[in-house]
Every structure is written in structure tokens, then in C-alpha cells.
Design a protein around this motif. Structure first.
Motif, PDB file in Angstrom:
ATOM      1  N   ASN A   8       0.823  -1.208   0.000  1.00 55.40           N
ATOM      2  CA  ASN A   8       0.000   0.000   0.000  1.00 55.40           C
ATOM      3  C   ASN A   8       0.858   1.259   0.000  1.00 55.40           C
ATOM      4  OD1 ASN A   8      -2.551  -1.004  -0.168  1.00 55.40           O
ATOM      5  ND2 ASN A   8      -2.813  -1.189   2.056  1.00 55.40           N
ATOM      6  N   LEU A   9       1.915   1.234   0.789  1.00 55.80           N
ATOM      7  CA  LEU A   9       2.792   2.410   0.841  1.00 55.80           C
ATOM      8  C   LEU A   9       3.369   2.679  -0.548  1.00 55.80           C
ATOM      9  CD1 LEU A   9       4.276   4.615   2.382  1.00 55.80           C
ATOM     10  CD2 LEU A   9       6.115   2.983   2.819  1.00 55.80           C
ATOM     11  N   PHE A  10       3.729   1.594  -1.228  1.00 53.79           N
ATOM     12  CA  PHE A  10       4.302   1.744  -2.568  1.00 53.79           C
ATOM     13  C   PHE A  10       3.282   2.361  -3.524  1.00 53.79           C
ATOM     14  CE2 PHE A  10       4.996  -0.061  -6.810  1.00 53.79           C
ATOM     15  CZ  PHE A  10       6.238   0.497  -7.079  1.00 53.79           C
ATOM     16  N   VAL A  11       2.078   1.771  -3.548  1.00 52.69           N
ATOM     17  CA  VAL A  11       1.019   2.281  -4.436  1.00 52.69           C
ATOM     18  C   VAL A  11       0.703   3.730  -4.073  1.00 52.69           C
ATOM     19  CG1 VAL A  11      -1.404   2.053  -5.084  1.00 52.69           C
ATOM     20  CG2 VAL A  11       0.024   0.012  -4.814  1.00 52.69           C
ATOM     21  N   PHE A  12       0.482   3.933  -2.788  1.00 53.44           N
ATOM     22  CA  PHE A  12       0.092   5.260  -2.314  1.00 53.44           C
ATOM     23  C   PHE A  12       1.168   6.297  -2.648  1.00 53.44           C
ATOM     24  CE2 PHE A  12       0.385   8.419   1.133  1.00 53.44           C
ATOM     25  CZ  PHE A  12      -0.828   9.057   0.950  1.00 53.44           C
ATOM     26  N   SER A  13       2.439   6.014  -2.322  1.00 53.93           N
ATOM     27  CA  SER A  13       3.469   7.045  -2.548  1.00 53.93           C
ATOM     28  C   SER A  13       3.627   7.344  -4.023  1.00 53.93           C
ATOM     29  CB  SER A  13       4.838   6.650  -1.995  1.00 53.93           C
ATOM     30  OG  SER A  13       4.735   5.673  -1.060  1.00 53.93           O
ATOM     31  N   THR A  14       3.603   6.276  -4.857  1.00 50.01           N
ATOM     32  CA  THR A  14       3.781   6.521  -6.287  1.00 50.01           C
ATOM     33  C   THR A  14       2.702   7.462  -6.819  1.00 50.01           C
ATOM     34  OG1 THR A  14       4.552   4.249  -6.396  1.00 50.01           O
ATOM     35  CG2 THR A  14       4.149   5.359  -8.485  1.00 50.01           C
ATOM     36  N   LEU A  15       1.434   7.110  -6.540  1.00 50.91           N
ATOM     37  CA  LEU A  15       0.343   7.934  -7.054  1.00 50.91           C
ATOM     38  C   LEU A  15       0.349   9.316  -6.412  1.00 50.91           C
ATOM     39  CD1 LEU A  15      -2.532   5.315  -7.182  1.00 50.91           C
ATOM     40  CD2 LEU A  15      -1.464   6.495  -9.111  1.00 50.91           C
ATOM     41  N   PHE A  16       0.542   9.331  -5.110  1.00 50.53           N
ATOM     42  CA  PHE A  16       0.521  10.592  -4.371  1.00 50.53           C
ATOM     43  C   PHE A  16       1.603  11.532  -4.893  1.00 50.53           C
ATOM     44  CE2 PHE A  16       2.339  12.780  -0.563  1.00 50.53           C
ATOM     45  CZ  PHE A  16       1.318  13.691  -0.381  1.00 50.53           C
ATOM     46  N   LEU A  17       2.808  11.000  -5.072  1.00 46.36           N
ATOM     47  CA  LEU A  17       3.915  11.830  -5.561  1.00 46.36           C
ATOM     48  C   LEU A  17       3.635  12.334  -6.969  1.00 46.36           C
ATOM     49  CD1 LEU A  17       7.162  10.035  -4.407  1.00 46.36           C
ATOM     50  CD2 LEU A  17       6.447  12.350  -3.895  1.00 46.36           C
ATOM     51  N   ALA A  18       3.210  11.414  -7.850  1.00 45.49           N
ATOM     52  CA  ALA A  18       3.005  11.800  -9.247  1.00 45.49           C
ATOM     53  C   ALA A  18       1.898  12.840  -9.355  1.00 45.49           C
ATOM     54  CB  ALA A  18       2.663  10.564 -10.077  1.00 45.49           C
ATOM     55  N   LEU A  19       0.761  12.574  -8.700  1.00 40.33           N
ATOM     56  CA  LEU A  19      -0.379  13.479  -8.836  1.00 40.33           C
ATOM     57  C   LEU A  19      -0.098  14.830  -8.165  1.00 40.33           C
ATOM     58  CD1 LEU A  19      -3.345  11.012  -8.238  1.00 40.33           C
ATOM     59  CD2 LEU A  19      -2.745  12.191 -10.356  1.00 40.33           C
ATOM     60  N   THR A  20       0.440  14.783  -6.979  1.00 36.27           N
ATOM     61  CA  THR A  20       0.676  16.038  -6.258  1.00 36.27           C
ATOM     62  C   THR A  20       1.705  16.900  -6.980  1.00 36.27           C
ATOM     63  OG1 THR A  20       0.266  14.820  -4.230  1.00 36.27           O
ATOM     64  CG2 THR A  20       1.175  17.008  -3.994  1.00 36.27           C
ATOM     65  N   THR A  21       2.784  16.270  -7.428  1.00 34.78           N
ATOM     66  CA  THR A  21       3.807  17.030  -8.134  1.00 34.78           C
ATOM     67  C   THR A  21       3.250  17.601  -9.435  1.00 34.78           C
ATOM     68  OG1 THR A  21       5.383  15.440  -7.256  1.00 34.78           O
ATOM     69  CG2 THR A  21       6.194  16.937  -8.924  1.00 34.78           C
ATOM     70  N   GLY A  22       2.562  16.737 -10.205  1.00 35.83           N
ATOM     71  CA  GLY A  22       2.027  17.186 -11.485  1.00 35.83           C
ATOM     72  C   GLY A  22       1.012  18.311 -11.325  1.00 35.83           C
TER      73      GLY A  22
END
Lengths: 298, 366, 292
Positions: free
Chosen positions: A75-89
Motif C-alpha cells: 500500500n505504501l508503494f502504491v500510495f506514494s507513487t500515485l501521491f507523488l506523481a499526482l501532487t507534483t504534477g
């Protein structure tokens, strides 16, 4: 030839160190000693109360053979990947749009940023209500006439983690925007003017010139968001309470429940050490490079 | 008695020696300028005098008293900083009073001192303003006022004019000079600007790499620089350093300079001792000629230089003419319109003011 | 030429429309949860269950706010959020003042009285900004127990102060670095000492960063959940813990309007600070990203 330094001078010389000493001591104890202490507990057989024996890496073995921990790491992996990509973008997009001499920039900036002032508990409570399938967004769309619309992610074990992503992105995008905007404002305008005179279109100028110049801002955003992602704890408790089942378990919630609810202090300490190592692997090089640069800059 | 004696002062940062046994001594009323490029150690030396940096070796005495271990406040000094260092949250009056308050000076005396300083520097109307409301020149004035009210034995100035624009810099320079004349104070002044040094100083110490290269009154430093470094650093445009050969004819030293496309120039009448002339006879040397020592003349002769002018740069009062001699580019300061670019010219030299340097050590030959 | 200019202008207008359109759309999305929270909190429960989610309330009522403030149950007692709101105030205010004060003097020493090793100390402190607190919870709980502070508000004040020092020191260090050293030298020549320089010169000049530090610490401590849940129990819990308990109580028909009112009450102090001093809040936020 030796001269005696006046006493008052000597006190004056030592005063700065004396003043800094308590803080140093407190930090040494509360950060570094406590980390070692946690590390020690993670090597012991502690259950309900700390026991200071030594069982080697047993607790780590137990940790890594717990399915719940696997869920948490995944979950941490899924969450961080999406969270980082979406928030940064999204943050970058907002910053670029706001940088186009927008008339109500101040108000818009305030709107994008206010979630950062809220507690994750408040955010979780609000989004739990919004994502509620019976009364929230799904119902609104159904009432509008699209009766087959289904948006019940929060009740679906596979999709619940994406609800956490939505709420977290909502809360943190303003932060990324603020850093990117500061970066954009720091770029020399004449660079953009020069490119315009050469006939480059605005999107092209941003893609090839401005965004690459934002490298330091990217670094900061990604590092700081990773840190937020790894320690995110309250949002999950308030939004999904690690459910449905344990579908939205994360390392932070795992650590807490293992330690305080399931009487597996040793496993909890082991999971805390895993979290610490992950954070340190990201933060220490970052801090080192930031400090080094500022020293070179002088 | 000297007001300031620097006696073999050294400064070490770890193994790095930034000041190497500097010795300077000045008397009451002297205006000492420490001149040099950044990193030469001049600011470090000033901070050591002020007590802001420790002295690694040697002694510094102010009015005969060793101050090595005294804190700044006990050294009887005042200092004016490059960034002015005005306390941003205090008014001008509070800035000037701050030191006196700490020393426990009575209110009446403080008011009197502030008034005197404000009158002297014509800033009475600024007393209730904050530093952020002042212009650069006004801030500079306040910084000086803060120093003056201390009535110290020694004033220290750390590049006080380098944050001002060119016009204001000239005005403030004059003001500092006037102040020095009026108050008769002793001043140590750090700058990298050789014109400031020339105009203000009674004594100049040209520094490089932590060593004082030349310590003398400004005119002597200008006329007879101790080495090539000083020669080039002081004066603008700087002194021409032309490789040449020394020959001795009938006991007279003659410098022979190659000139491309023309006869070699043979300059006689150079002030150099006969021992030195004998020592360097037949060897390569460096000839130092200030640009203004050249003059335009009609007739050609061996004593003169027949050159081809490359470029002329009019400056208004006179013109700089650039040409090749001895394998280097040489600058001559001549009257306006006296020469033209890309044409031959004949230049005479006031050889009595020429300075010779050793080609290897670059030290002046006397 | 003329048509070129016209098409250029039209393109420009379309571009502006797209930019404004996207910005306003995003603004609507970011405001939506706040809107939903506020409107839900002033609706009757019946209206909510009848399916009014996003619309305006038919009739505004503050019953839910009253319930959330003084009657809502959190599993052990039904006293509303009020006592926990007071707890949060009682713990936040001293912790903010202490951590900011300590940070100010630390930043002053680190920038203006450097000594061999002071940079290393700063580096050690800095890592504290990014400490995952899970790594220190267990020993902290033990230590608080030994100090007799377990489960108490003073204990929580201590914890927040200790772990706040890292950030406040960073704030003041970065601010004081930009104040010229010459100011300190001038003051030394004027005869001022370590303490005098700090009090008379540095602190008055540091007003903006004091505000930044206070706001940042206030927001962090008020919004904290982990420490509150780990180190306090029952009556001594801060508001975030109480809010989460109220929302998660599952008895009878879920009172969403009370939940939203409670969330608003918990959010109001930090939202208020954000509205009043947003500029300083943003500075605190980006301070972790500016060059150290």
C-alpha cells in the motif's frame, strides 16, 4: 609569553556553547538515543512491555512473515507513487497557471493552500463523508439522472487506497504549488523573454527551459512529499481506519496497532526501524546536499 | 608615541597563514590605508585591530597598550562597516546612542554627543528615522556619527564607500577627508580602490597574500613602487612594465627596448645607482614607465620611441594611446588629438622618473 | 499583417480563457470539501438522510454545532469537544512559546557565534525535522512514564517542545544567516555582549520569523494526532483525538451534521490563523525547501 584572559571574556566565549548545549543534549537523547532504544527493542522479545533481552533479528523475520505487513508495504508503494506523481504534477500545473499574471492570484493561491492548514483528521472526516456511497458524491450523480454511476471505492478493498490518495493529494497539492511558484518567481524573466523573441511558444518555453530550471524545486517537493507519504498515519485512521478489513494498512498504522493494540512491541519496533531506514535513505542525502551546497555557496 | 603599532602580527586559519608577520606603525593623526585586492588579508588585519578576530602571533598595541587579549569594547576604537551595520529596528538616534547606553553614559551627555555628531555630519533632521528610510549616503553618515560619538583613539573603516554609487563615493570621500582634517583623528582605512588610497591616506600599505608589499606615503608609493605588483596596482591606467635590456655606457645606465617595425629605443638618464647598473649590465630587466611620462615630440632620435599607434582612447582631458614595445602593450597618456590610430608617432619619455625592476624577483632596482 | 494580428489576438484570448477556466475549476474542487463540511454542519439530519449532499440547506440550524461542542459522545463520555478544545489550547500555547524561544536562541548561536562543531550540531538538529516519530514513540512513552508525566498534558507539552526545536531552529538559522555579521561586530564594538546583542538587536529584527515559527508550531501541534493518541488518555486527549473518537462512535443513526460541525470546530483555529496570516504560513511551509 602568556597573558591572562579576563574572566568575563572567558565566560563570554563559552556562553554560546553553554546556551546550545541543552538543545543538543535533548536532541541527542530524544532523537538519537531513542532511535537506538527502539532499535534495541526491535532486537528483543518484547511483547506488552519492553524486555531487554536479545533475540537477534527474530522480530524482523516475524515482521516480514506477517501478511498484514506485506499489505502495508504494498500500500505504501502504491500510495506514494500515485501521491507523488499526482501532487507534483498538479502542483506544477497550478504554479505555472498562476504564474501567467492572473488577476485573482492571491485568492486562488489561498484556496489551493488552505487544506495544508487542516489536520489530517479533519481532512479524513470530510472526505469520508464525501466518498460515502449512500449519501455522498455517488448519490449526487445518481440524483442527477445517471443512476448506474457507481463510486464506492471507499467500501472496496481493492480501491479504498485510492480514496486515501485522493484526500492526500487534495491536502498536499497546495504545498507543491507553493514551492514551485517560489521557484518560478526566482527564475530570471529575461530568459523567457529571450526565448519568446526567438519565436518559441509558451508551452515549449515551459517544457524546455523553465521546468528544467526548476530542478531544485522538484527535488525539494519530491523529498518532502515522500516524507509526508511515509509518515501518513492520521489520514488513514480518520478516513478508512485501515479498512475495509486491513485493505488500507500502512507501515505507520501497522506500527501503531502492533505496539499499542496487539501487544507485539518487538514487531512494532522492527516496523518503526524499517520506516526510519526508508526515511533516512531519502532525507540524509538530501540534507547533505542542501547543506553542502549552501557551504559551497559562501 | 605611536597610536597604533602592529608588531609582527600573524593570522592562521588552521594551517593556512593569511597574514605573515605584518609590522606597521602609525602616529597620532595619521590616515593609514590598507590597500589590496580581496583576499589579501587587509580586512583580516583590520578585524584583528578591532578585536573581532584573534591574533595568532605578534602584538598589536594601541596607544602603547597591548590589546591582543582585550575585547573590542575595551580597545578604545570605533568602526565603520562596508554594509554600514546600522541596527535595523532602532532609529538613527538610538543607533548612535546604543554604545553610550551600554557604557552607562548619562542621558544629558548622550543628547549632547548626539547633537554634536548630528551637527557635524548635517543629519539632525534624520535622527528619528529608521535606517530603512535612509539613502545609502545618509546611512554612511549615520555609521560615521556612531563612530564619532565614541571619541576613540582609533577609527577603523572597512571599505566604507564600496556600496555607494560612483558620484556619491567621490562626495563621501571628500567628506571623510574633511572630517579627518577637522577632528585630527587617527584612522585605519581598508579599501581595494587605489584612488581612495591616493586621495585619503597619509600612509599607504599595499598588501598581497598576507604580506605588506610597500608601506609609504601615497606619492612615494606611486612614484617609486617597491615592486611590479605595487606598480601595477596603484595608478590607473597602471604603470607600463616593459621588458628591456640594461647596458652601461660611460658609467650611465641605458635601457634598450625593442620596438616592432622601428629602431630600438635607448633610454638614458634613468635614476639608478652605479652599483646596481654594474650588477645588471647586459641583463634583461623590467622598465616601469607611468603613462603620463610620455609626451609627443616631432623629431626622432635614439632617446625617443618611434612607435606605431594601434588604438587611441580619448578620455576627455587627454587621450590614451596604445602601442607595442618590448613585446607588451604600452599605454601613453597624451594630449587630445596629438596622435591618431594606425599611424606612426614619436614619443619622448621623462626618463628621470623611470623605475627599474629585477626581471626575476620583480623588486625595484635602486 | 492585419489578419495575422487578429488571429494572434484571438489565440491569446482563447489561451487566457483556458487558463482561467482550469484555475477556477480546480478552485471549485479544492473548495468543495469545505463547502460540504459547512453546509452539512448546518443542516437537519433528516434533510441529510433525504439526500441533500451538495445543495444549500433548506433551513439553517446550529444544533449540530451545539451538540458537537458540548454533548457529542466519544466512547467514554458525552461532553462534546469543549474540554478537548481547551486541552489543545493548554498544550499548544506553552509548547509554541517554548519551542520558538529555544529555536530563536539556537539559530542565533549557530549563525552568529559559530564555533568548531556548530555546523555538525546544526546537521544533527536538522535530521529531527524529518524524523518519523514512530521510531521514537516507544522510548518516549517509557521516558514519560519514568518522569511521571505519562498520559498528562505537561508530558505532551514536553514532547511537542522537544520535537519542535528542530524546525524552529531551522527557521531562525535561515533567517539570521541573512542578517549581516557586521551588525554583530558593530554591536561588539559598541560594547554589547552575547545576551545584549540577542535581546536588543537580533530579536527585534526577527519579528517576521517569530511569527512564522509561532504559526508553524501552532498548526503542527494543534493538528497533531500521533503524539496525542500515544501519550494521553481519556480526559487529557487533544482535540484531534477526541474528534476522531466522536466520528468513529457507531451508535444508532450516524449524525453526519454533528461530525462535520465537530470537524469544523477542530479546524477553525488553524483556518483562522491561515486566513489572518497566510503569508507567514506559506513561508513556514516552504522553509523546509529553501536552501539550508
Amino acid at each position: 609569553m602568556s597573558r591572562s584572559t579576563p574572566l568575563s571574556n572567558r565566560i563570554e566565549n563559552w556562553l554560546p556553547r553553554l546556551v546550545l548545549a541543552p538543545s543538543l543534549l535533548v536532541v541527542l537523547v530524544a532523537v538519537y538515543l531513542f532511535i537506538c532504544w527502539t532499535g534495541w527493542i526491535s532486537l528483543s522479545s518484547s511483547m506488552i512491555v519492553p524486555k531487554y533481552d536479545f533475540v537477534g533479528l527474530n522480530q524482523y523475520v516475524r515482521l516480514w512473515s506477517t501478511p498484514r505487513w506485506h499489505t502495508a508495504v504494498f500500500n505504501l508503494f502504491v500510495f506514494s507513487t500515485l501521491f507523488l506523481a499526482l501532487t507534483t504534477g498538479l502542483g506544477l500545473l497550478m504554479a505555472i497557471l498562476l504564474d501567467q499574471k492572473i488577476r485573482v492570484e492571491g485568492t486562488l493561491r489561498a484556496i489551493f493552500l488552505y487544506p495544508m492548514a487542516l489536520s489530517f483528521i479533519v481532512t479524513g472526516t470530510a472526505w469520508k463523508w464525501i466518498l460515502n456511497p449512500a449519501l455522498g458524491v455517488q448519490k449526487v450523480v445518481n440524483d442527477l439522472g445517471w443512476t448506474s454511476f457507481v463510486f464506492d471505492w471507499i467500501a472496496q478493498p481493492t480501491f479504498a487506497i485510492y480514496c486515501v490518495v485522493i484526500a492526500a493529494v487534495w491536502q498536499s497539492t497546495g504545498f507543491a504549488m507553493a514551492i514551485f511558484l517560489a521557484g518560478l518567481r526566482g527564475i530570471d524573466n529575461s530568459v523567457i523573454k529571450a526565448a519568446q523573441i526567438e519565436g518559441a511558444s509558451l508551452p515549449r518555453i515551459y517544457r524546455t527551459i523553465v521546468v528544467p530550471m526548476l530542478r531544485p524545486a522538484f527535488l525539494s517537493v519530491i523529498v518532502l512529499l515522500s516524507y509526508i507519504a511515509i509518515k501518513s498515519f492520521d489520514l488513514i485512521l480518520a478516513l478508512t481506519n485501515t479498512g475495509p478489513g486491513s485493505a488500507t494498512e500502512m507501515p505507520s498504522t501497522f506500527m501503531y496497532s502492533a505496539t499499542f493494540r496487539r501487544d507485539q512491541m518487538g514487531v512494532g519496533a522492527a516496523s518503526a526501524m524499517m520506516m526510519l531506514m526508508t526515511v533516512a535513505a531519502i532525507i540524509v542525502p538530501y540534507l547533505y546536499s542542501e547543506l553542502k551546497e549552501s557551504r559551497d555557496g559562501h | 608615541m605611536s597610536t597604533l603599532e602592529i608588531d609582527r602580527a600573524r593570522k592562521l586559519y588552521g594551517d593556512l597563514e593569511v597574514l605573515k608577520e605584518v609590522s606597521i606603525s602609525i602616529g597620532t593623526g595619521d590616515f593609514l590605508v590598507l590597500l589590496g585586492p580581496s583576499g589579501c588579508g587587509k580586512s583580516t588585519l583590520l578585524n584583528m585591530i578591532a578585536g573581532l578576530e584573534e591574533i595568532s602571533g605578534g602584538e598589536i598595541r594601541i596607544a602603547g597598550k597591548v590589546v591582543n587579549d582585550l575585547s573590542p569594547k575595551d580597545r578604545d576604537i570605533a568602526m565603520v562597516f562596508q554594509s554600514y551595520a546600522l541596527y535595523p529596528t532602532m532609529t538613527v538616534r538610538q543607533n548612535i546612542e546604543f554604545g553610550m547606553k551600554i557604557r552607562g553614559v548619562s542621558r544629558a551627555e548622550r543628547d549632547k554627543a548626539v547633537k554634536t555628531a548630528a551637527d557635524l555630519l548635517q543629519m539632525t533632521h534624520l535622527l528619528d528615522r529608521k535606517p530603512s528610510q535612509l539613502s545609502g549616503g545618509q546611512r554612511q553618515r549615520v555609521a560615521m556619527g556612531r563612530a564619532i560619538v565614541r571619541q576613540p583613539k582609533l577609527f577603523l573603516f572597512d571599505e566604507p564607500l564600496s556600496n555607494l554609487d560612483a558620484k556619491l563615493r567621490v562626495d563621501m570621500r571628500t567628506e571623510i577627508k574633511r572630517l579627518h582634517a577637522r577632528l585630527g583623528t587617527t584612522i585605519v582605512y581598508v579599501t581595494h580602490d587605489q584612488i581612495e588610497a591616493m586621495t585619503l591616506a597619509t600612509r599607504v600599505a599595499v598588501m598581497k597574500d598576507g604580506v605588506v608589499q610597500h608601506l609609504d606615503d601615497p606619492q612615494s608609493v606611486y612614484d617609486r613602487p617597491a615592486n611590479v605588483y605595487v606598480a601595477k596596482f596603484v595608478g590607473s591606467p597602471s604603470m607600463n612594465i616593459i621588458p628591456a635590456k640594461l647596458e652601461v655606457k660611460d658609467g650611465n645606465a641605458i635601457a634598450i627596448i625593442d620596438i616592432p617595425g622601428a629602431a630600438t629605443a635607448q633610454l638614458a638618464g634613468i635614476p639608478v645607482s652605479s652599483q646596481a647598473a654594474a650588477k645588471y649590465a647586459g641583463r634583461g630587466i623590467l622598465v616601469g614607465i607611468r603613462p603620463e611620462l610620455f609626451s609627443v615630440t616631432g623629431a626622432a632620435s635614439a632617446q625617443k620611441l618611434s612607435v606605431n599607434i594601434d588604438v587611441v582612447e580619448p578620455t576627455g582631458p587627454d587621450t590614451l594611446a596604445l602601442f607595442q614595445a618590448g613585446g607588451v602593450e604600452v599605454t601613453a597618456r597624451v594630449p587630445p588629438r596629438a596622435v591618431a590610430a594606425r599611424t606612426p608617432a614619436t614619443l619622448a619619455v621623462d626618463t628621470a622618473k623611470i623605475v627599474l625592476f629585477d626581471a626575476e624577483t620583480e623588486q625595484r632596482i635602486d | 499583417m492585419a489578419t495575422n494580428a487578429a488571429s494572434f489576438r484571438r489565440q491569446h484570448r482563447i489561451g487566457r480563457a483556458v487558463i482561467y477556466g482550469s484555475l477556477f475549476f480546480m478552485a471549485a474542487f479544492y473548495l468543495m470539501p469545505l463547502w460540504v463540511m459547512i453546509t452539512t454542519s448546518v443542516k437537519h439530519l433528516d434533510e441529510i438522510y433525504a439526500g441533500s449532499f451538495i445543495g444549500l440547506p433548506q433551513q439553517i440550524t446550529f444544533d449540530a454545532w451545539r451538540t458537537a461542542w458540548s454533548e457529542a459522545c466519544n466512547g467514554t463520555a458525552c461532553r462534546g469537544l469543549k474540554p478537548y478544545f481547551i486541552n489543545s489550547l493548554l498544550l499548544t500555547i506553552p509548547a509554541v512559546i517554548m519551542s520558538t524561544g529555544i529555536g530563536a536562541i539556537n539559530g542565533y548561536v549557530i549563525t552568529k557565534w559559530r564555533f568548531p562543531g556548530s555546523n555538525v550540531i546544526f546537521g544533527l538538529l536538522l535530521f529531527g525535522c524529518f524524523l518519523p516519530f514512530q521510531a521514537v514513540i516507544l522510548p518516549m512513552a517509557q521516558t514519560l512514564g519514568m518522569l511521571g508525566l505519562a498520559g498528562s498534558l505537561p508530558g505532551l507539552v514536553l514532547v511537542h517542545t522537544v520535537y519542535g526545536i528542530a524546525f524552529t531552529t531551522l527557521f531562525f538559522r535561515n533567517y539570521f544567516v541573512s542578517i549581516p555579521d557586521e551588525l554583530v561586530r558593530a554591536a561588539k564594538i559598541d560594547g554589547a555582549g552575547f545576551i545584549r546583542i540577542f535581546v536588543s538587536i537580533m530579536l527585534p529584527a526577527a519579528l517576521p520569523i517569530i511569527v512564522v515559527s509561532c504559526i508553524w508550531q501552532f498548526t503542527q501541534i494543534w493538528n497533531d494526532y500521533l503524539f496525542g493518541a500515544s501519550f494521553t488518555a481519556g480526559e487529557n486527549a487533544p482535540i484531534t483525538v477526541a474528534l476522531n473518537n466522536i466520528v468513529n462512535v457507531s451508535m444508532g443513526r450516524k449524525e453526519y451534521n454533528v461530525d462535520m460541525a465537530a470537524a469544523m470546530i477542530a479546524a477553525l483555529p488553524t483556518l483562522f490563523v491561515y486566513v489572518v496570516a497566510g503569508r507567514y504560513f506559506v513561508r513556514g511551509l516552504t522553509a523546509g525547501a529553501v536552501k539550508g
